[in-house]
Design an enzyme around this catalytic site. Structure first.
Site, PDB file in Angstrom:
ATOM      1  N   SER A  71       0.796  -1.236   0.000  1.00 35.70           N
ATOM      2  CA  SER A  71       0.000   0.000   0.000  1.00 35.70           C
ATOM      3  C   SER A  71       0.827   1.284   0.000  1.00 35.70           C
ATOM      4  O   SER A  71       0.246   2.370  -0.123  1.00 35.70           O
ATOM      5  CB  SER A  71      -0.966   0.009   1.190  1.00 35.70           C
ATOM      6  OG  SER A  71      -2.024  -0.896   0.964  1.00 35.70           O
ATOM      7  N   SER A 119      -6.401   3.123   3.859  1.00 38.54           N
ATOM      8  CA  SER A 119      -5.673   2.174   3.004  1.00 38.54           C
ATOM      9  C   SER A 119      -6.644   1.215   2.319  1.00 38.54           C
ATOM     10  O   SER A 119      -6.473  -0.005   2.322  1.00 38.54           O
ATOM     11  CB  SER A 119      -4.634   1.391   3.815  1.00 38.54           C
ATOM     12  OG  SER A 119      -3.583   0.955   2.982  1.00 38.54           O
ATOM     13  N   ARG A 254       5.150  -1.519  12.413  1.00 30.40           N
ATOM     14  CA  ARG A 254       5.571  -0.749  11.237  1.00 30.40           C
ATOM     15  C   ARG A 254       5.715   0.735  11.574  1.00 30.40           C
ATOM     16  O   ARG A 254       6.702   1.373  11.200  1.00 30.40           O
ATOM     17  CB  ARG A 254       4.550  -0.925  10.108  1.00 30.40           C
ATOM     18  CG  ARG A 254       4.441  -2.330   9.556  1.00 30.40           C
ATOM     19  CD  ARG A 254       3.272  -2.456   8.597  1.00 30.40           C
ATOM     20  NE  ARG A 254       2.004  -2.184   9.257  1.00 30.40           N
ATOM     21  CZ  ARG A 254       0.857  -1.922   8.621  1.00 30.40           C
ATOM     22  NH1 ARG A 254       0.829  -1.895   7.306  1.00 30.40           N
ATOM     23  NH2 ARG A 254      -0.250  -1.696   9.296  1.00 30.40           N
TER      24      ARG A 254
END
Length: 270
Positions: A71, A119, A254
């Site tokens: 993404s 997303s 992340r």
């Protein structure tokens, strides 16, 4: 003759010094491993400070290794959608296809702004289909995004197809976006920069995008972006890998690793 030779030698030395001084320094930070260990993940982190012309690395061996962008490609996909006129602005709506998906926030009509924040995969798949193969190939190459590959299908190439990008290429693309040096209109670059904002305080703005995909049997997690603080800018790319699909810390790691390191470097306080 001797004087000409001396002058030429001095000129060459000056040019060599200029060339050497412009080459970025690379600094390893093995102590950043603790941030990865905290979430039981492996991977690499890089921060580029253009003010000092220094790259700060954890696991520099992955700096030029290419992975699926997942993404994070939504940054480029948004630019291409806007530039081709497929979408008009940040509030352009693509209507939900009524397919119920696991993420509740996906199950509704979406604007571009909502789609990048949520997303929303289906939004960007439909955007890519509307752009079409010919224009997608043209713009990815013109923007010099990753390895330029759109193999695997117009609505899948960045998810499970042939598109690959390295942490270095992520940083290079972000630098061009920030500096308005991508082959897109100023207006469209400004729109994408604005919808990428994930943090905005009095003197600090963070523009970023996360991603989660697969390379074969390995999950790949990204968080890439840049920090504008006062009159300075810092670029970052965090790339995680795991084969432990039961690790529920992989998703949060992340972003959290990035913010932990930026905190440690006194660039960003949470």
């Amino acid at each position: 003759m001797i004087m000409k030779f001396l002058k030429l030698s001095i000129l060459l030395l000056l040019l060599l010094n200029i060339s050497c001084s412009s080459k970025p320094e690379n600094v390893e930070h093995p102590e950043f491993k603790k941030h990865f260990d905290k979430f039981d993940v492996t991977g690499s982190f890089v921060l580029f400070d253009p003010q000092e012309n220094v790259y700060y690395h954890y696991n520099k061996g992955q700096f030029n290794k290419a992975y699926t962008p997942a993404s994070t490609f939504k940054i480029c996909n948004s630019l291409i959608g806007l530039e081709t006129g497929v979408i008009k602005d940040a509030d352009f709506i693509i209507h939900w296809d009524s397919v119920v998906r696991k993420k509740v926030e996906w199950n509704q009509d979406q604007t571009l702004r909502q789609a990048i924040q949520n997303s929303t995969v289906w939004y960007y798949q439909e955007l890519a289909r509307r752009v079409g193969q010919k224009q997608m190939d043209y713009w990815i190459k013109k923007a010099d995004y990753g390895n330029h590959s759109t193999k695997g299908g117009i609505d899948k190439f960045w998810l499970e197809g042939g598109l690959r990008i390295s942490p270095k290429q992520q940083i290079d693309f972000l630098i061009k976006l920030h500096d308005n040096k991508l082959p897109f209109s100023q207006r469209n670059m400004d729109v994408v920069k604005e919808i990428m904002i994930v943090k905005d305080t009095l003197n600090t703005i963070v523009h970023a995008k996360a991603g989660w995909g697969q390379n074969g049997k390995e999950d790949i997690g990204w968080f890439v972006g840049y920090v504008e603080k006062d009159d300075k800018v810092y670029y970052f790319a965090n790339c995680l890998q795991t084969t432990d699909f039961e690790n529920d810390q992989f998703g949060p790691a992340r972003k959290d690793i990035v913010f932990d390191i930026l905190d440690e470097l006194n660039i960003l306080k949470r």
